[in-house]
Design a protein around this motif. Structure first.
Motif, PDB file in Angstrom:
ATOM      1  N   CYS A  76     -10.821  -0.800  -3.268  1.00 54.49           N
ATOM      2  CA  CYS A  76     -10.085   0.386  -3.714  1.00 54.49           C
ATOM      3  C   CYS A  76     -10.272   0.642  -5.211  1.00 54.49           C
ATOM      4  O   CYS A  76     -10.223  -0.281  -6.022  1.00 54.49           O
ATOM      5  CB  CYS A  76      -8.608   0.211  -3.394  1.00 54.49           C
ATOM      6  N   CYS A  84      -4.763  -1.825  -7.355  1.00 52.00           N
ATOM      7  CA  CYS A  84      -4.901  -2.135  -5.930  1.00 52.00           C
ATOM      8  C   CYS A  84      -6.213  -2.862  -5.682  1.00 52.00           C
ATOM      9  O   CYS A  84      -7.246  -2.488  -6.223  1.00 52.00           O
ATOM     10  CB  CYS A  84      -4.853  -0.842  -5.115  1.00 52.00           C
ATOM     11  N   ASP A 110      -7.105  -3.681  -2.384  1.00 51.27           N
ATOM     12  CA  ASP A 110      -7.375  -3.550  -0.956  1.00 51.27           C
ATOM     13  C   ASP A 110      -8.814  -3.067  -0.735  1.00 51.27           C
ATOM     14  O   ASP A 110      -9.441  -2.524  -1.632  1.00 51.27           O
ATOM     15  CB  ASP A 110      -6.371  -2.597  -0.303  1.00 51.27           C
ATOM     16  N   CYS A 162      -8.377   3.134  -0.899  1.00 50.00           N
ATOM     17  CA  CYS A 162      -8.014   2.561   0.393  1.00 50.00           C
ATOM     18  C   CYS A 162      -7.092   3.526   1.146  1.00 50.00           C
ATOM     19  O   CYS A 162      -6.667   4.544   0.616  1.00 50.00           O
ATOM     20  CB  CYS A 162      -7.315   1.214   0.197  1.00 50.00           C
ATOM     21  N   CYS A 190      -3.256   5.076  -1.748  1.00 49.14           N
ATOM     22  CA  CYS A 190      -3.754   5.126  -3.129  1.00 49.14           C
ATOM     23  C   CYS A 190      -4.379   6.477  -3.477  1.00 49.14           C
ATOM     24  O   CYS A 190      -4.225   6.954  -4.605  1.00 49.14           O
ATOM     25  CB  CYS A 190      -4.763   4.010  -3.381  1.00 49.14           C
TER      26      CYS A 190
HETATM   27 ZN    ZN Z   1      -5.616   1.080  -2.732  1.00 56.03          ZN
END
Ligand code: ZN
Ligand code: ZN
Length: 180
Positions: A140, A145, A147, A161, A165
């Motif tokens: 991401c 973040c 992820d 992601c 986000c």
């Molecule tokens: Zn994210």
């Protein structure tokens, strides 16, 4: 559609499974019910024991899958795919069942769930490698973040992601513009 339907579905499921062990939002797979919900919504079939031991083994698969997003290139990813296929005891065969025509199965339906998930995911990663599309494996782009995502957009433009986000970043950018 860029890849086979199966491949795209499995890649999305893999990202979701990895993100359930999120450095930012915490562990979202601590209860058996959460795993059942994941399996049902991602369409996993075959034998599901429903035990806590099975949950523990699927949880343990997450850091293994996360490594695929952390490797520097597709060469290392290829080595990881081969490793995972052996571990999952993948033995591909053709199957025709329910309303589905002949399609590939990678493991017997009575193989442990985590093996089936691992084998299917390895095959989907394999598709990205052999088509030289490994760059679609992304982390991401939001600064707070970590992820992961698989960018399945046509022009490979996806940056954030699916955990909200994209929306959050748009709002931040909008506010910055308003201030600026
Ligand atoms: Zn994210
Ligand atoms: Zn099938």
């Amino acid at each position: 559609m860029i890849f086979a339907h199966d491949t795209e579905t499995i890649l999305r499921a893999a990202a979701r499974l990895v993100n359930s062990d999120s450095p930012t939002s915490g562990d979202l797979l601590t209860e058996r019910a959460q795993l059942d919900e994941f399996l049902a919504s991602e369409g996993y079939s075959g034998e599901i024991l429903g035990t806590v031991a099975e949950l523990t083994r699927v949880r343990a698969l997450r850091p293994r899958l996360r490594r695929f997003w952390d490797v520097p290139d597709r060469d290392e990813a290829a080595a990881l795919v081969n490793e995972l296929l052996v571990e999952a005891d993948a033995r591909p065969y053709l199957s025709r069942h329910d309303e589905l025509d002949w399609h590939l199965h990678l493991t017997r339906d009575d193989q442990p769930l985590e093996h089936r998930i691992a084998a299917e995911t390895a095959m989907a990663f394999l598709d990205l490698i052999r088509t030289d599309e490994w760059a679609r494996m992304k982390t991401c782009g939001a600064t707070d973040c970590a992820d992961v995502l698989v960018d399945l957009s046509k022009n490979r433009s996806k940056r954030f992601c699916d955990g909200g986000c994209a929306n959050r970043m748009h709002v931040t950018a909008y506010r910055a513009r308003q201030r600026g």
